[in-house]
Write an enzyme that holds these catalytic residues in place. Structure first.
Site, short mmCIF file in Angstrom:
data_model
loop_
_atom_site.label_atom_id
_atom_site.label_comp_id
_atom_site.label_asym_id
_atom_site.label_seq_id
_atom_site.Cartn_x
_atom_site.Cartn_y
_atom_site.Cartn_z
N HIS A 65 32.19 -74.81 -11.67
CA HIS A 65 31.87 -73.37 -11.59
C HIS A 65 33.16 -72.63 -11.95
O HIS A 65 34.12 -72.60 -11.16
CB HIS A 65 31.41 -72.98 -10.18
CG HIS A 65 30.06 -73.54 -9.86
ND1 HIS A 65 29.71 -73.99 -8.61
CD2 HIS A 65 28.96 -73.72 -10.65
CE1 HIS A 65 28.45 -74.42 -8.64
NE2 HIS A 65 27.98 -74.27 -9.86
N GLU A 117 35.92 -70.49 -9.91
CA GLU A 117 36.58 -71.05 -8.74
C GLU A 117 37.97 -71.55 -9.13
O GLU A 117 38.26 -72.74 -9.10
CB GLU A 117 35.68 -72.15 -8.13
CG GLU A 117 34.34 -71.57 -7.68
CD GLU A 117 33.27 -72.60 -7.34
OE1 GLU A 117 33.56 -73.79 -7.32
OE2 GLU A 117 32.11 -72.18 -7.09
N ARG A 161 30.28 -67.99 -13.74
CA ARG A 161 30.14 -69.24 -12.99
C ARG A 161 29.49 -70.35 -13.82
O ARG A 161 29.78 -71.54 -13.63
CB ARG A 161 29.26 -68.91 -11.77
CG ARG A 161 28.58 -70.04 -11.07
CD ARG A 161 27.60 -69.45 -10.05
NE ARG A 161 26.64 -70.44 -9.57
CZ ARG A 161 26.80 -71.13 -8.46
NH1 ARG A 161 27.86 -70.99 -7.72
NH2 ARG A 161 25.88 -72.00 -8.08
N HIS A 218 35.09 -78.03 -5.71
CA HIS A 218 34.70 -76.61 -5.82
C HIS A 218 35.57 -75.79 -4.89
O HIS A 218 36.36 -76.31 -4.13
CB HIS A 218 33.24 -76.43 -5.37
CG HIS A 218 32.23 -77.10 -6.24
ND1 HIS A 218 31.32 -76.40 -6.99
CD2 HIS A 218 31.97 -78.41 -6.48
CE1 HIS A 218 30.55 -77.24 -7.65
NE2 HIS A 218 30.92 -78.47 -7.36
N GLU A 235 34.76 -78.08 -1.00
CA GLU A 235 34.87 -76.63 -1.21
C GLU A 235 36.23 -76.27 -0.65
O GLU A 235 36.44 -76.36 0.55
CB GLU A 235 33.78 -75.87 -0.44
CG GLU A 235 32.37 -76.04 -0.97
CD GLU A 235 32.07 -75.13 -2.16
OE1 GLU A 235 32.93 -74.32 -2.55
OE2 GLU A 235 30.96 -75.25 -2.69
#
Lengths: 307, 96
Positions: A67, A70, A125, A194, A268
């Site tokens: 994405h 990020e 994204r 991510h 994440e």
């Protein structure tokens, strides 16, 4: 020189790609650059392969920044690649790992999107593929994998941020990764990075039923997060994608897990709770440093638990 | 280049299932062009949503009308992006 490269800054794609060449040249005994194919807009996709020899040895896959907005993910990838190369030969555990396994690292998994975030829309994204009959572009590349494709938690509407695309692996960026992993055939771990929201997850996302190895994956992830938190006290949650975020089909680590790569995880990375995707650059090195501790734990566990 | 001048990121600490449902309704409203950075999925996780300045008043009205408490996480997204860009430029020049 990679010595003068600023790892604590965000960089454009061409700077990262140019750094890769210098990096590979400086660590030619360990690192090679593989061209795994082109993106939709014909940009090359480069994987850094860390290997001390042999062919198709057991391997660990790490992709970052699928994405594109990020940014701390891609920046963490650059720092991590450098960390692996500089610690090889001095860090006994990493050295032993690389003496038996290879690491493949795709630092910019969505190069078209990444360029858009630097030129047209910082919040982009998705990929950049055309959607027939619609003005809006792109597919969410983390809903495009052949794992419960088109199921809950992915949108069939092409203008949605989570559009799954017309078919599984329709996105060339995803297909390039799938081709490499399938043709190699000996990946033992698959890690997608991510940001943001501080989670370490394992399959599944397309279903809320537990993965067969859930207990083991949970324990590995919890231990990894404990190491991560030891540096700055950053707090992470651990669990399956479905249980700690939401049901989401077509995700990369579900595909890898179902393809037999048991140690599949998704990170994440950190968020200060104030900036979201605009994490200030002075947070890059702290983020990468703490993430390294978790990554290293997972990789060591994979090395020590062959299957 | 897309401008985010005046766009805000709003954080909601969801307190009930009812609020969660109301946020999910908001998420399905395509006309407001909301970009959910963190989706309304659980009362245990915050919801972050990027609201274009053109719909700011309407979205805040919706939240207030349903007694959903929120805070502004980013007051003007473009300001942060400008800072980020200036910093990148400075780094680039320094490297050269």
């Amino acid at each position: 020189s990679t010595r003068s490269f600023n790892f604590g800054a965000y960089h454009r794609l061409e700077t990262i790609y140019s750094w890769m060449d210098t990096f590979v040249a400086q660590h030619s005994n360990l690192v090679t650059k593989l061209d795994i194919g082109r993106s939709y807009e014909n940009r090359p996709m480069y994987v850094l392969k860390f290997s001390t020899g042999g062919t198709k040895r057991p391997a660990i896959w790490i992709d970052l920044g699928i994405h594109s907005r990020e940014w701390v993910s891609q920046a963490t990838g650059v720092w991590t690649a450098n960390k692996i190369a500089t610690d090889y030969g001095t860090d006994a555990s990493l050295t032993s790992l690389l003496n038996t396994m290879d690491i493949y690292m795709l630092i910019v998994a969505n190069p078209d999107g990444y360029v858009v975030t630097h030129t047209n829309n910082r919040m982009w994204r998705k990929t950049r593929s055309k959607n027939s009959g619609y003005a809006c572009l792109g597919v969410d590349p983390n809903r495009n994998w052949n794992a419960g494709f088109g199921g809950p938690g992915a949108s069939s509407y092409p203008c949605s941020e989570s559009y799954h695309g017309p078919s599984a692996h329709s996105e060339i960026e995803v297909k390039n990764m799938v081709n490499l992993i399938q043709s190699h055939g000996n990946f033992k771990s698959f890690i997608s990075v991510h940001s943001y929201s501080q989670l370490l997850m394992y399959p599944y996302g397309y279903t809320c039923r537990g993965a067969p190895h859930q207990a083991e994956l949970d324990s590995v992830a919890k231990a990894a997060v404990q190491k991560l938190s030891s540096l700055y006290g950053t707090s992470y949650k651990v669990g399956s994608i479905c249980n700690i975020i939401y049901q989401a089909s077509g995700g990369s680590i579900d595909w890898s897990y179902d393809a037999g790569i048991k140690y599949s995880f998704a990170f994440e990375l950190r968020d200060t709770g104030r900036y979201g995707f605009i994490l200030p650059a002075d947070q890059i090195i702290p983020t990468a440093s703490e993430t390294w501790l978790a990554l290293k734990h997972i990789m060591e566990y994979v090395r020590d638990h062959p299957y | 280049e897309k401008s985010f001048t005046g766009d805000q990121v709003v954080r909601v600490d969801v307190q009930s299932e009812e609020q969660l449902k109301l946020l999910q309704v908001l998420e399905s409203e395509e006309k407001w062009n909301l970009d959910f950075w963190l989706h309304p999925v659980s009362t245990e996780l915050p919801v972050d949503v990027l609201v274009p300045h053109t719909h700011l008043a309407a979205v805040k009205e919706y939240l207030q009308a349903h007694n959903i408490p929120f805070t502004v996480m980013i007051d003007n997204l473009q300001e942060l992006l400008d800072q980020e860009k200036a910093e990148m430029k400075e780094n680039h020049l320094r490297e050269h």
